[in-house]
Motif scaffolding. Structure first.
Motif, PDB file in Angstrom:
ATOM      1  N   ASN A 109      82.050  46.231  62.730  1.00 62.22           N
ATOM      2  CA  ASN A 109      82.070  46.487  65.139  1.00 62.22           C
ATOM      3  C   ASN A 109      81.458  44.951  65.481  1.00 62.22           C
ATOM      4  N   LYS A 110      81.197  44.089  65.355  1.00 58.11           N
ATOM      5  CA  LYS A 110      80.897  42.891  64.986  1.00 58.11           C
ATOM      6  C   LYS A 110      81.649  42.778  66.832  1.00 58.11           C
ATOM      7  N   ARG A 111      81.491  43.059  67.826  1.00 59.58           N
ATOM      8  CA  ARG A 111      82.249  42.271  68.858  1.00 59.58           C
ATOM      9  C   ARG A 111      82.223  40.789  68.654  1.00 59.58           C
ATOM     10  N   PHE A 112      83.373  40.590  68.970  1.00 58.13           N
ATOM     11  CA  PHE A 112      83.829  38.547  69.395  1.00 58.13           C
ATOM     12  C   PHE A 112      84.635  38.936  70.854  1.00 58.13           C
ATOM     13  N   SER A 113      84.066  37.639  71.477  1.00 56.60           N
ATOM     14  CA  SER A 113      84.768  37.576  73.180  1.00 56.60           C
ATOM     15  C   SER A 113      84.855  35.952  73.351  1.00 56.60           C
ATOM     16  N   PHE A 114      85.931  35.587  74.533  1.00 61.54           N
ATOM     17  CA  PHE A 114      86.345  34.424  74.350  1.00 61.54           C
ATOM     18  C   PHE A 114      87.303  34.508  75.632  1.00 61.54           C
ATOM     19  N   TYR A 115      87.074  33.912  76.279  1.00 59.45           N
ATOM     20  CA  TYR A 115      87.497  33.328  77.863  1.00 59.45           C
ATOM     21  C   TYR A 115      88.454  32.416  77.868  1.00 59.45           C
ATOM     22  N   SER A 116      89.098  31.651  79.044  1.00 62.24           N
ATOM     23  CA  SER A 116      89.851  30.480  79.645  1.00 62.24           C
ATOM     24  C   SER A 116      89.683  30.962  81.116  1.00 62.24           C
ATOM     25  N   ASP A 117      88.980  30.257  81.512  1.00 68.50           N
ATOM     26  CA  ASP A 117      90.049  29.882  83.401  1.00 68.50           C
ATOM     27  C   ASP A 117      90.769  28.853  83.802  1.00 68.50           C
ATOM     28  N   PHE A 118      91.494  29.363  84.724  1.00 71.18           N
ATOM     29  CA  PHE A 118      92.309  28.977  85.062  1.00 71.18           C
ATOM     30  C   PHE A 118      93.169  28.877  86.176  1.00 71.18           C
ATOM     31  N   ASP A 119      93.633  28.455  87.237  1.00 76.39           N
ATOM     32  CA  ASP A 119      93.824  28.018  88.913  1.00 76.39           C
ATOM     33  C   ASP A 119      94.855  29.940  89.216  1.00 76.39           C
ATOM     34  N   SER A 120      93.524  30.005  90.395  1.00 79.75           N
ATOM     35  CA  SER A 120      94.283  31.930  90.363  1.00 79.75           C
ATOM     36  C   SER A 120      95.696  31.373  91.172  1.00 79.75           C
ATOM     37  N   ASN A 121      96.135  29.665  91.509  1.00 79.28           N
ATOM     38  CA  ASN A 121      97.265  29.740  92.410  1.00 79.28           C
ATOM     39  C   ASN A 121      98.490  30.215  91.480  1.00 79.28           C
ATOM     40  N   GLN A 122      98.011  30.219  90.077  1.00 86.67           N
ATOM     41  CA  GLN A 122      98.735  30.173  88.606  1.00 86.67           C
ATOM     42  C   GLN A 122      99.904  31.757  88.235  1.00 86.67           C
ATOM     43  N   ASN A 123     101.019  31.033  88.392  1.00 92.13           N
ATOM     44  CA  ASN A 123     101.283  32.644  87.914  1.00 92.13           C
ATOM     45  C   ASN A 123     101.157  32.745  86.614  1.00 92.13           C
ATOM     46  N   LEU A 124     100.038  33.944  85.989  1.00 89.02           N
ATOM     47  CA  LEU A 124      99.676  34.230  85.012  1.00 89.02           C
ATOM     48  C   LEU A 124     100.390  34.382  84.213  1.00 89.02           C
ATOM     49  N   THR A 125     102.200  35.291  84.474  1.00 88.54           N
ATOM     50  CA  THR A 125     103.090  35.561  83.115  1.00 88.54           C
ATOM     51  C   THR A 125     103.493  34.094  82.623  1.00 88.54           C
ATOM     52  N   VAL A 126     103.435  32.926  83.597  1.00 87.59           N
ATOM     53  CA  VAL A 126     103.883  31.973  82.936  1.00 87.59           C
ATOM     54  C   VAL A 126     102.988  30.910  82.174  1.00 87.59           C
ATOM     55  N   ILE A 127     101.490  31.335  82.447  1.00 84.09           N
ATOM     56  CA  ILE A 127     100.596  30.955  81.409  1.00 84.09           C
ATOM     57  C   ILE A 127     100.249  31.026  80.869  1.00 84.09           C
ATOM     58  N   GLU A 128     100.051  33.490  80.711  1.00 83.82           N
ATOM     59  CA  GLU A 128      99.716  33.959  79.758  1.00 83.82           C
ATOM     60  C   GLU A 128      99.870  33.381  77.641  1.00 83.82           C
ATOM     61  N   ASN A 129     100.849  33.181  77.319  1.00 81.40           N
ATOM     62  CA  ASN A 129     100.729  33.139  75.897  1.00 81.40           C
ATOM     63  C   ASN A 129      99.927  31.873  75.547  1.00 81.40           C
ATOM     64  N   ARG A 130      99.725  31.130  76.575  1.00 82.13           N
ATOM     65  CA  ARG A 130      98.904  29.777  76.319  1.00 82.13           C
ATOM     66  C   ARG A 130      97.910  30.532  76.245  1.00 82.13           C
ATOM     67  N   LEU A 131      96.916  31.131  76.491  1.00 83.83           N
ATOM     68  CA  LEU A 131      95.702  31.322  77.185  1.00 83.83           C
ATOM     69  C   LEU A 131      95.555  32.225  76.088  1.00 83.83           C
ATOM     70  N   ILE A 132      96.142  33.355  75.967  1.00 84.85           N
ATOM     71  CA  ILE A 132      95.635  34.506  74.925  1.00 84.85           C
ATOM     72  C   ILE A 132      95.669  33.284  73.679  1.00 84.85           C
ATOM     73  N   GLU A 133      96.468  32.028  73.068  1.00 85.58           N
ATOM     74  CA  GLU A 133      96.138  31.885  71.899  1.00 85.58           C
ATOM     75  C   GLU A 133      95.487  30.792  72.352  1.00 85.58           C
ATOM     76  N   GLU A 134      95.029  29.922  73.093  1.00 85.97           N
ATOM     77  CA  GLU A 134      93.835  28.880  73.570  1.00 85.97           C
ATOM     78  C   GLU A 134      92.258  30.272  73.288  1.00 85.97           C
ATOM     79  N   ILE A 135      92.176  31.167  73.862  1.00 81.31           N
ATOM     80  CA  ILE A 135      91.220  32.641  73.144  1.00 81.31           C
ATOM     81  C   ILE A 135      90.508  32.991  72.267  1.00 81.31           C
ATOM     82  N   TYR A 136      92.357  33.278  71.776  1.00 80.22           N
ATOM     83  CA  TYR A 136      92.775  34.044  70.019  1.00 80.22           C
ATOM     84  C   TYR A 136      92.306  33.194  68.874  1.00 80.22           C
ATOM     85  N   ASP A 137      92.459  31.689  69.249  1.00 76.52           N
ATOM     86  CA  ASP A 137      92.289  30.752  68.268  1.00 76.52           C
ATOM     87  C   ASP A 137      90.512  30.500  67.720  1.00 76.52           C
TER      88      ASP A 137
END
Length: 176
Positions: A134-162
């Motif tokens: 149960n070791k915890r692994f966490s990461f994040y990615s910042d994005f401009d608040s003016n961007q629509n999350l649904t448009v960039i979400e897959n890219r952000l998730i992939e970057e975080i997962y990597d």
């Protein structure tokens, strides 16, 4: 003439040493030092609130692909010599940088942070020295608040997962 012979001997010795180390099966240039031959990665579960419904399945597939590409392990359905299982526990959006604009924009931020957290358990049935539970692994990615999350979400998730996958890999088989 003797300087040329010394250089040739040194070059040949270095080449033989490199070939010997890379061929022994225990050492590789990626830093992976394992003798196991099989790997089981159970499908991760999603306990995170929010995010796409395939969050855990996407993570599991990327994790399996990474191990297969970076080791000589064979993926087996059950009872691998190395075993990984876990849960996606967090998917969180939070404001990061407050805006400098006044007026009606008070409390808004220029940046939003997407953070994903995964809890993983690693078991090496041959050598429990590097096991973790149960070791915890966490990461994040910042994005401009003016961007629509649904448009960039897959890219952000992939970057975080990597990054999370690299951290799990390093904590398990790379012994970092």
């Amino acid at each position: 003439m003797s300087l040329k012979i010394c250089r040739a001997f040194l070059s040949a010795s270095t080449l033989l040493l490199i070939l010997k180390l890379s061929g022994c099966g225990i050492y590789s240039f990626t830093g992976v030092a394992i003798t196991a031959e099989t790997l089981t990665i159970e499908t991760f579960y999603n306990e995170a609130e929010g995010g796409p419904p395939d969050l855990a399945q996407t993570f599991t597939n990327k994790l399996r692909d990474y191990y297969l590409q970076n080791t000589n392990l064979t993926l087996v359905k059950n009872d691998g010599e190395l075993q990984i299982e876990g849960v996606v526990t967090g998917y969180k959006l939070s404001p990061v940088a407050p805006t400098a604009a006044g007026g009606n924009n008070v409390g808004l931020s220029d940046l939003t942070r997407l953070t994903i957290t995964v809890s993983a358990t690693y078991t090496n049935t041959e050598d429990d020295t590097f096991n973790f539970e149960n070791k915890r692994f966490s990461f994040y990615s910042d994005f401009d608040s003016n961007q629509n999350l649904t448009v960039i979400e897959n890219r952000l998730i992939e970057e975080i997962y990597d990054q999370i996958i690299l951290d799990i890999f390093n904590a398990s088989v790379a012994n970092w």
